[in-house]
Motif scaffolding. Structure first.
Motif, PDB file in Angstrom:
ATOM      1  N   PRO A  95      38.840  19.893  25.534  1.00  0.00           N
ATOM      2  CA  PRO A  95      38.773  20.987  26.508  1.00  0.00           C
ATOM      3  C   PRO A  95      37.388  21.181  27.116  1.00  0.00           C
ATOM      4  N   ALA A  96      36.337  20.915  26.345  1.00  0.00           N
ATOM      5  CA  ALA A  96      34.985  21.069  26.900  1.00  0.00           C
ATOM      6  C   ALA A  96      34.729  20.038  27.995  1.00  0.00           C
ATOM      7  N   LEU A  97      35.169  18.813  27.774  1.00  0.00           N
ATOM      8  CA  LEU A  97      35.025  17.796  28.814  1.00  0.00           C
ATOM      9  C   LEU A  97      35.873  18.162  30.024  1.00  0.00           C
ATOM     10  N   ALA A  98      37.064  18.675  29.805  1.00  0.00           N
ATOM     11  CA  ALA A  98      37.916  19.092  30.914  1.00  0.00           C
ATOM     12  C   ALA A  98      37.197  20.135  31.771  1.00  0.00           C
ATOM     13  N   ALA A  99      36.518  21.087  31.119  1.00  0.00           N
ATOM     14  CA  ALA A  99      35.772  22.112  31.858  1.00  0.00           C
ATOM     15  C   ALA A  99      34.617  21.487  32.640  1.00  0.00           C
ATOM     16  N   ARG A 100      33.981  20.471  32.055  1.00  0.00           N
ATOM     17  CA  ARG A 100      32.880  19.790  32.754  1.00  0.00           C
ATOM     18  C   ARG A 100      33.404  19.049  33.977  1.00  0.00           C
ATOM     19  N   VAL A 101      34.547  18.407  33.844  1.00  0.00           N
ATOM     20  CA  VAL A 101      35.154  17.720  34.986  1.00  0.00           C
ATOM     21  C   VAL A 101      35.414  18.705  36.111  1.00  0.00           C
ATOM     22  N   GLN A 102      35.984  19.844  35.772  1.00  0.00           N
ATOM     23  CA  GLN A 102      36.262  20.856  36.788  1.00  0.00           C
ATOM     24  C   GLN A 102      34.976  21.341  37.440  1.00  0.00           C
ATOM     25  N   ALA A 103      33.932  21.527  36.640  1.00  0.00           N
ATOM     26  CA  ALA A 103      32.664  22.017  37.188  1.00  0.00           C
ATOM     27  C   ALA A 103      32.043  20.991  38.127  1.00  0.00           C
ATOM     28  N   LEU A 104      32.070  19.719  37.747  1.00  0.00           N
ATOM     29  CA  LEU A 104      31.493  18.689  38.606  1.00  0.00           C
ATOM     30  C   LEU A 104      32.245  18.607  39.943  1.00  0.00           C
ATOM     31  N   LEU A 105      33.553  18.663  39.876  1.00  0.00           N
ATOM     32  CA  LEU A 105      34.323  18.620  41.114  1.00  0.00           C
ATOM     33  C   LEU A 105      34.092  19.872  41.944  1.00  0.00           C
ATOM     34  N   GLY A 106      34.019  21.022  41.272  1.00  0.00           N
ATOM     35  CA  GLY A 106      33.749  22.262  41.991  1.00  0.00           C
ATOM     36  C   GLY A 106      32.396  22.240  42.670  1.00  0.00           C
ATOM     37  N   ASN A 107      31.395  21.696  42.006  1.00  0.00           N
ATOM     38  CA  ASN A 107      30.059  21.615  42.596  1.00  0.00           C
ATOM     39  C   ASN A 107      30.037  20.712  43.836  1.00  0.00           C
ATOM     40  N   ALA A 108      31.000  19.789  43.902  1.00  0.00           N
ATOM     41  CA  ALA A 108      31.106  18.905  45.062  1.00  0.00           C
ATOM     42  C   ALA A 108      32.022  19.493  46.141  1.00  0.00           C
ATOM     43  N   GLY A 109      32.452  20.727  45.937  1.00  0.00           N
ATOM     44  CA  GLY A 109      33.307  21.384  46.917  1.00  0.00           C
ATOM     45  C   GLY A 109      34.756  20.960  46.853  1.00  0.00           C
ATOM     46  N   ILE A 110      35.180  20.404  45.704  1.00  0.00           N
ATOM     47  CA  ILE A 110      36.544  19.925  45.540  1.00  0.00           C
ATOM     48  C   ILE A 110      37.321  20.933  44.704  1.00  0.00           C
ATOM     49  N   ALA A 111      38.330  21.535  45.282  1.00  0.00           N
ATOM     50  CA  ALA A 111      39.169  22.488  44.561  1.00  0.00           C
ATOM     51  C   ALA A 111      40.014  21.758  43.529  1.00  0.00           C
ATOM     52  N   THR A 112      40.203  22.381  42.364  1.00  0.00           N
ATOM     53  CA  THR A 112      40.930  21.742  41.270  1.00  0.00           C
ATOM     54  C   THR A 112      41.913  22.716  40.646  1.00  0.00           C
ATOM     55  N   ALA A 113      42.703  22.190  39.734  1.00  0.00           N
ATOM     56  CA  ALA A 113      43.608  22.998  38.922  1.00  0.00           C
ATOM     57  C   ALA A 113      43.569  22.459  37.498  1.00  0.00           C
ATOM     58  N   THR A 114      44.175  23.182  36.583  1.00  0.00           N
ATOM     59  CA  THR A 114      44.240  22.741  35.191  1.00  0.00           C
ATOM     60  C   THR A 114      45.691  22.736  34.731  1.00  0.00           C
ATOM     61  N   ASP A 115      45.951  21.962  33.693  1.00  0.00           N
ATOM     62  CA  ASP A 115      47.278  21.885  33.099  1.00  0.00           C
ATOM     63  C   ASP A 115      47.109  21.816  31.591  1.00  0.00           C
ATOM     64  N   ALA A 116      47.588  22.843  30.903  1.00  0.00           N
ATOM     65  CA  ALA A 116      47.412  22.926  29.455  1.00  0.00           C
ATOM     66  C   ALA A 116      48.552  22.268  28.685  1.00  0.00           C
TER      67      ALA A 116
END
Length: 267
Positions: A95-116
Motif C-alpha cells: 500500500p505504501a508503494l501504491a500511494a507513492r505511485v499515485q503521488a508521482l502521477l498526481g505531481n505530473a498532473g495525471i488524475a488517478t484512482a485506486t482499487d482495494a
C-alpha cells in the motif's frame, strides 16, 4: 542502490506454462519464454524491493492503482483445464508503494484512482509465478487508461521513473504480438515485419526518437495485423517512458506458433 531497468515482457497465452501447448506449436513452444522469465531476477542489478506491473488485462477510465496488502487471484481466462483455476500467487501488495505511485502521477498532473479489491489477473500471476515463484517480492498493479493512447502511456511511464532509483522494478506485461484470430494460421510475414520494426523502434539510440516512433506504432508494417486492438502493446509504452534516457535493448526473442515474440528492457 543501483537503478533498476524497466521491462516489457510477454506473459504468454493464458496459463500456458501449466498445460500442453497446442499440437501445431510443438511440445516445447513455451520453453524459451519460461527460461527467460525464470532468469529475470538474476539479470537485475539488485533484487527489487517491490514490483510495479502494468498488465494488458486491466483497463480503467483513469490509471488505477491496486492498494490491497494481500491481493486475491483473478482468473480472467476461459475454457482452460480445471487445474489452471487452482493456481495461487500469494505475493503481498504494498500500500505504501501504491500511494507513492499515485503521488508521482498526481505531481505530473495525471488524475488517478485506486482499487482495494483488484486481484492478480493472468497478465500478472502467470509471468510472476515464473519470475518469483516463492512470491516474496511485493507486487502493485497499475491499470492502463482505457483510451489506450500511446503518448499518454509514455507520459505515465515517465512520471513513474523515480521509482527505479528506489529499487522498484517496473514491468509492462503484454505481448509484442496479440492477434488470437491469426495465431494458428502459420503465416509469418506480417509478424516478422512488425517485430523488425518494433525492435528498431524500441532500441533506437536516442530516447526521444524511440518514443516518437513508438507513439506512431499503428503506422508500422503489419501493425494492425499483429494488434487489432493494442491493449497488449501499450504496457510497452509505460516501460519505455519510465526508461527515460536509458537505451532500449531486446532481451527476449522467439517464435511461438510461427509468430515472432520479443521483449525489451530499458536501462
Amino acid at each position: 542502490m543501483p537503478r533498476q531497468p524497466t521491462i516489457f515482457l510477454s506473459h504468454g497465452g493464458g496459463p500456458c506454462f501449466w498445460m500442453e501447448p497446442p499440437r501445431r506449436f510443438g511440445p516445447n513452444a513455451y520453453d524459451g519464454l519460461r527460461a527467460y522469465l525464470s532468469g529475470v531476477l538474476a539479470s537485475l542489478p539488485a533484487r527489487p524491493r517491490a514490483i510495479l506491473i502494468v498488465s494488458g488485462h486491466w483497463e480503467a477510465a483513469l490509471p488505477t492503482v491496486s492498494t490491497s496488502a494481500a491481493p486475491s487471484m483473478l482468473f480472467d481466462y476461459y475454457g482452460f483445464p480445471e487445474h489452471t483455476y487452482r493456481l495461487s500467487y500469494p505475493a503481498p501488495g504494498d500500500p505504501a508503494l501504491a500511494a507513492r505511485v499515485q503521488a508521482l502521477l498526481g505531481n505530473a498532473g495525471i488524475a488517478t484512482a485506486t482499487d482495494a479489491t483488484r486481484g492478480f489477473d493472468h497478465g500478472v500471476f502467470v509471468p510472476m509465478l515464473i519470475v518469483d515463484p516463492d512470491a516474496q517480492i511485493p507486487v502493485v498493479m497499475l491499470s492502463l487508461q482505457q483510451d489506450l493512447d500511446p503518448v499518454r502511456h509514455l507520459v505515465i511511464g515517465a512520471a513513474l521513473a523515480p521509482l527505479r532509483d528506489d529499487n522498484v522494478l517496473i514491468i509492462g506485461s503484454g505481448n509484442s504480438f496479440h492477434n488470437l484470430s491469426t495465431f494458428f494460421d502459420g503465416q509469418v510475414a506480417e509478424s516478422e515485419a512488425f517485430d523488425r520494426w518494433l525492435t528498431d523502434a524500441a532500441t533506437a539510440p536516442d530516447a526521444a526518437v524511440r518514443n516518437q516512433r513508438l507513439a506512431q506504432w499503428a503506422g508500422a508494417p503489419g501493425a494492425r495485423a499483429c494488434h487489432p486492438r493494442e491493449e497488449h502493446l501499450i504496457p510497452l509504452m509505460v516501460a519505455a517512458g519510465a526508461g527515460g534516457l536509458d537505451p532500449g535493448r531486446r532481451v527476449f526473442h522467439d517464435a511461438i506458433g510461427n509468430k515472432l515474440i520479443s521483449g525489451y528492457a530499458f536501462g
